[in-house]
Design a protein around this motif. Structure first.
Motif, PDB file in Angstrom:
ATOM      1  N   GLY A 156     -44.467 -33.968  18.484  1.00 27.07           N
ATOM      2  CA  GLY A 156     -44.072 -34.080  17.079  1.00 27.07           C
ATOM      3  C   GLY A 156     -42.816 -34.896  16.830  1.00 27.07           C
ATOM      4  O   GLY A 156     -42.178 -34.738  15.797  1.00 27.07           O
ATOM      5  N   LYS A 157     -42.456 -35.784  17.739  1.00 23.93           N
ATOM      6  CA  LYS A 157     -41.211 -36.573  17.625  1.00 23.93           C
ATOM      7  C   LYS A 157     -41.082 -37.282  16.287  1.00 23.93           C
ATOM      8  O   LYS A 157     -40.015 -37.358  15.714  1.00 23.93           O
ATOM      9  N   TRP A 158     -42.190 -37.811  15.756  1.00 24.81           N
ATOM     10  CA  TRP A 158     -42.130 -38.618  14.539  1.00 24.81           C
ATOM     11  C   TRP A 158     -42.505 -37.828  13.279  1.00 24.81           C
ATOM     12  O   TRP A 158     -42.579 -38.400  12.195  1.00 24.81           O
ATOM     13  N   HIS A 159     -42.702 -36.527  13.401  1.00 26.42           N
ATOM     14  CA  HIS A 159     -43.064 -35.718  12.232  1.00 26.42           C
ATOM     15  C   HIS A 159     -41.968 -35.786  11.154  1.00 26.42           C
ATOM     16  O   HIS A 159     -42.258 -35.873   9.960  1.00 26.42           O
ATOM     17  N   GLY A 166     -41.929 -40.601   4.372  1.00 31.91           N
ATOM     18  CA  GLY A 166     -43.292 -40.915   3.967  1.00 31.91           C
ATOM     19  C   GLY A 166     -44.082 -41.722   4.981  1.00 31.91           C
ATOM     20  O   GLY A 166     -45.106 -42.323   4.653  1.00 31.91           O
ATOM     21  N   TYR A 167     -43.612 -41.745   6.231  1.00 29.37           N
ATOM     22  CA  TYR A 167     -44.352 -42.455   7.284  1.00 29.37           C
ATOM     23  C   TYR A 167     -45.768 -41.898   7.377  1.00 29.37           C
ATOM     24  O   TYR A 167     -45.978 -40.688   7.305  1.00 29.37           O
ATOM     25  N   VAL A 168     -46.733 -42.807   7.538  1.00 25.98           N
ATOM     26  CA  VAL A 168     -48.139 -42.419   7.647  1.00 25.98           C
ATOM     27  C   VAL A 168     -48.625 -42.777   9.049  1.00 25.98           C
ATOM     28  O   VAL A 168     -48.869 -43.947   9.365  1.00 25.98           O
ATOM     29  N   CYS A 169     -48.748 -41.769   9.904  1.00 27.26           N
ATOM     30  CA  CYS A 169     -49.208 -41.971  11.285  1.00 27.26           C
ATOM     31  C   CYS A 169     -50.648 -42.483  11.273  1.00 27.26           C
ATOM     32  O   CYS A 169     -51.487 -41.935  10.551  1.00 27.26           O
ATOM     33  N   ASP A 174     -52.305 -35.010   9.001  1.00 23.09           N
ATOM     34  CA  ASP A 174     -51.358 -34.165   8.281  1.00 23.09           C
ATOM     35  C   ASP A 174     -49.979 -34.253   8.923  1.00 23.09           C
ATOM     36  O   ASP A 174     -49.555 -33.370   9.654  1.00 23.09           O
ATOM     37  N   GLY A 175     -49.271 -35.337   8.650  1.00 21.08           N
ATOM     38  CA  GLY A 175     -47.987 -35.532   9.316  1.00 21.08           C
ATOM     39  C   GLY A 175     -48.238 -35.911  10.770  1.00 21.08           C
ATOM     40  O   GLY A 175     -49.321 -35.726  11.287  1.00 21.08           O
ATOM     41  N   CYS A 176     -47.281 -36.447  11.410  1.00 20.03           N
ATOM     42  CA  CYS A 176     -47.456 -36.896  12.789  1.00 20.03           C
ATOM     43  C   CYS A 176     -47.136 -35.773  13.778  1.00 20.03           C
ATOM     44  O   CYS A 176     -46.042 -35.224  13.760  1.00 20.03           O
TER      45      CYS A 176
END
Length: 190
Positions: A156-159, A166-169, A174-176
């Motif tokens: 979950g480093k980039w969550h 608002g980053y979109v993995c 549902d979130g990174c």
């Protein structure tokens, strides 16, 4: 594909770099302000450690490398496990190659140039957070093959980037929740 050229990152590359970064890594991966900060942090002793790959005028790859002593560890870093001090370690922020150009040695060519530049700046190693969800886990395999050693995995480093910016993995709905492998590449021959 014409003959590829490599050059240190300059402001004239920013728009094309941002377009490629957000295309490959997901929407809102990076914005202009962040890129400008990274660009400044890649400069030390008159040397730029960040590089781009060009096919004619088209930017087809980039490596952002922050100079040793010019970046701060975040929640995905374990400095207590590093064999060197922060002021001896550059940070490999990002390595990105256009999908149509992968498999032609662009990533390794940019890494070699960044390592040479970082070494000239005084670094003895580079730290990276490797995306373990890359297709076929190719990022981890590539960085390991280059000599990178696993320090620690960070689920979950980039969550946080999803929630705060608002980053979109490109992988997670549902979130990174992707895992980052904190890896160190020594280049001081030690």
């Amino acid at each position: 594909m014409t003959k590829l050229t490599y050059t240190p990152l300059e402001p004239k590359h920013f728009n094309a770099l941002l377009a490629l970064a957000n295309q490959v890594h997901g929407d809102k991966y990076m914005d202009l302000g962040e890129l400008q900060e990274h660009y400044q942090a890649s400069q030390k002793n008159g040397i730029n450690a960040s590089w781009v790959a060009l096919d004619g005028d088209k930017l087809v790859g980039f490596r952002l490398t922050l100079a040793a002593g010019q970046w701060q560890p975040d929640h995905g870093c374990s400095p207590e496990l590093w064999p060197l001090s922060l002021d001896e370690i550059c940070y490999f922020k990002c390595n990105t190659v256009d999908g149509d150009y992968r498999g032609h040695g662009i990533g390794p060519a940019m890494l070699t140039r960044s390592v040479d530049s970082a070494r000239q700046q005084g670094a003895r190693a580079g730290l990276a957070h490797i995306w373990m969800s890359s297709p076929g886990n190719s990022a981890y395999k590539y960085f390991s093959k280059c000599g990178g050693q696993l320090i620690k995995e960070h689920p979950g480093k980039w969550h946080h980037d999803c929630v705060e910016y608002g980053y979109v993995c490109p992988v997670c709905d549902d979130g990174c929740q992707c895992v980052a492998a904190e890896m160190l590449l020594r280049f001081d021959n030690a």
